[in-house]
Scaffold this active site. Structure first.
Site, short mmCIF file in Angstrom:
data_model
loop_
_atom_site.label_atom_id
_atom_site.label_comp_id
_atom_site.label_asym_id
_atom_site.label_seq_id
_atom_site.Cartn_x
_atom_site.Cartn_y
_atom_site.Cartn_z
N ARG A 1 0.80 -1.22 0.00
CA ARG A 1 0.00 0.00 0.00
C ARG A 1 0.83 1.27 0.00
O ARG A 1 0.27 2.37 -0.09
CB ARG A 1 -0.93 0.01 1.21
CG ARG A 1 -0.22 0.02 2.56
CD ARG A 1 -1.21 -0.16 3.69
NE ARG A 1 -0.56 -0.11 5.00
CZ ARG A 1 -1.19 -0.31 6.14
NH1 ARG A 1 -2.47 -0.61 6.13
NH2 ARG A 1 -0.54 -0.24 7.29
N SER B 1 4.82 -15.80 9.90
CA SER B 1 4.34 -15.62 11.26
C SER B 1 5.48 -15.11 12.14
O SER B 1 6.48 -14.61 11.65
CB SER B 1 3.76 -16.93 11.79
OG SER B 1 3.16 -16.75 13.06
N LYS C 1 5.94 -14.39 18.44
CA LYS C 1 4.93 -13.83 19.34
C LYS C 1 3.57 -14.51 19.21
O LYS C 1 2.69 -14.31 20.05
CB LYS C 1 4.83 -12.32 19.11
CG LYS C 1 6.13 -11.60 19.45
CD LYS C 1 6.12 -10.15 18.99
CE LYS C 1 7.47 -9.49 19.29
NZ LYS C 1 8.59 -10.10 18.53
N LYS D 1 -1.62 -12.72 15.18
CA LYS D 1 -0.87 -13.63 14.32
C LYS D 1 -1.19 -15.09 14.65
O LYS D 1 -1.16 -15.95 13.76
CB LYS D 1 0.63 -13.37 14.46
CG LYS D 1 1.07 -12.04 13.88
CD LYS D 1 0.70 -11.89 12.41
CE LYS D 1 1.60 -12.71 11.51
NZ LYS D 1 1.29 -12.49 10.06
N VAL E 1 14.34 -10.14 12.73
CA VAL E 1 15.41 -10.37 11.78
C VAL E 1 16.60 -9.46 12.11
O VAL E 1 16.44 -8.27 12.36
CB VAL E 1 14.92 -10.10 10.34
CG1 VAL E 1 16.07 -10.17 9.35
CG2 VAL E 1 13.82 -11.10 9.97
N THR F 1 16.68 -3.48 28.25
CA THR F 1 15.42 -3.78 28.93
C THR F 1 15.64 -4.64 30.17
O THR F 1 15.14 -4.33 31.25
CB THR F 1 14.46 -4.51 27.96
OG1 THR F 1 15.19 -5.57 27.33
CG2 THR F 1 13.94 -3.56 26.90
N ARG G 1 9.26 -3.41 28.10
CA ARG G 1 8.13 -2.61 27.61
C ARG G 1 6.83 -3.42 27.68
O ARG G 1 6.87 -4.66 27.67
CB ARG G 1 8.37 -2.18 26.16
CG ARG G 1 9.57 -1.28 25.95
CD ARG G 1 9.71 -0.91 24.48
NE ARG G 1 9.87 -2.10 23.65
CZ ARG G 1 9.90 -2.07 22.31
NH1 ARG G 1 9.76 -0.92 21.68
NH2 ARG G 1 10.05 -3.19 21.63
#
Length: 330
Positions: A38, A125, A128, A140, A169, A190, A249
């Site tokens: 798009r 996919s 997650k 997903k 990736v 994190t 997060r």
């Protein structure tokens, strides 16, 4: 299978498409690859990179638009479904939009593939989708279930659907590697215990190729790949830099899971990958789908912290140096 065929890639201007297209053109010499996405600017930029490649076509469209998909799939043999809303915080704050793309869009792709006589479709996919804790993963998981069940809707002679599953990736725009490279001063970590699977785009493309060649319908392919801790990634990318623990997060997991214990009863192991077979229709007992696979142990999990294979800091450092011009641009 892909030799001399017409292939359509949804979300084809994204990270996956940017690598799938040149690799597939070189290996299989398809008659045509159609980039369906798009974003007209990304298509314009990709068209300039592949100027003079007669086999490449561009089609502005959204997977949310059922009618546009039907038009785009005229004469298409194979589909790679890579379009998705993928950023976890974006999905959390825009749940309705995420559902429209990842679930309704997947349904449109399945219906269009069946009705337009497409031979096979491989959907991308994510880790997650295994035991999801965020909306992106939940959508997903729903998408994966629909692609598996799509084989029933298509019937015995219709389109075959399968899924490939992998994590972030290395070096892609959404990965932590370009973030660490561009960051000045202290690196935010994190959680030093956090682990992640490490996969290259090339490995992701090869897994999709394998799915097209191997699939009977309904399989979820999971490639065997190494793990690293987030602290090791920081040391490899920006050696010696100070770090600061900032906390996980919302929607993040401490460790990535590709295969949960609930799927162990239907999972088979191969030299370079795992294959989760469908629980429906007794397909997980089908010799044609199992082939030479070995069943995994009861309660088996494929999780980044208990992985048997680990990438060294030096290996990632060498990879980053060799791919510096592409990191963050793919």
């Amino acid at each position: 299978m892909l030799e001399g065929s017409t292939i359509l890639v949804t979300g084809g201007t994204g990270s996956f498409g940017s690598r799938f297209i040149p690799m597939t053109l070189a290996k299989y010499k398809p008659r045509r690859i159609i980039v369906y996405s798009r974003d007209e600017m990304k298509q314009w930029e990709m068209a300039k990179r592949f100027e003079g490649v007669d086999a490449l076509r561009f089609f502005i469209g959204d997977v949310r638009d059922r009618e546009r998909l039907y038009r785009a799939l005229d004469g298409v043999d194979h589909v790679v479904h890579a379009a998705a809303t993928k950023i976890v915080p974006t999905a959390e704050y825009n749940p309705f939009e995420c559902v429209k793309t990842n679930i309704t869009g997947a349904m449109h792709v399945i219906d269009a593939c069946i009705d337009k006589g497409v031979k096979s479709c491989v959907a991308l996919s994510t880790d997650k989708a295994s035991s999801p804790v965020n909306l992106y993963g939940a959508t997903k998981l729903a998408s994966d279930k629909m692609f598996v069940a799509g084989n029933s809707y298509a019937g015995g002679n219709g389109c075959r659907f399968s899924v490939v599953r992998y994590g972030n990736v290395m070096g892609s725009r959404g990965s932590v590697i370009p973030f660490f490279l561009d960051r000045e001063g202290t690196l935010p970590i994190t959680d030093p215990r956090m682990t992640r699977f490490m996969i290259t785009l090339e490995q992701g493309v090869e897994l999709v190729w394998h799915a097209f060649e191997d699939m009977v319908g309904g399989e979820i392919y999971v490639k065997k790949i190494p793990s690293m801790t987030i602290a090791q990634i920081a040391e490899a990318v920006a050696p010696g830099r100070p770090t600061e623990v900032v906390g996980i997060r919302p929607g993040e997991k401490l460790h990535e899971q590709m295969i949960g214990p609930e799927d162990a009863a239907h999972t088979f192991e191969y030299p370079e990958h795992f294959k989760i077979l469908p629980a429906i229709h007794h397909w997980s007992r089908d010799p044609g789908r199992i082939k030479d696979g070995k069943p995994v142990p009861e309660g088996f999990e494929y999780v980044s912290d208990t992985n048997s294979e680990w990438m060294s800091v030096e290996s990632l450092r060498l990879w980053t140096e060799a791919n510096r011009d592409k990191v963050g641009r793919i």
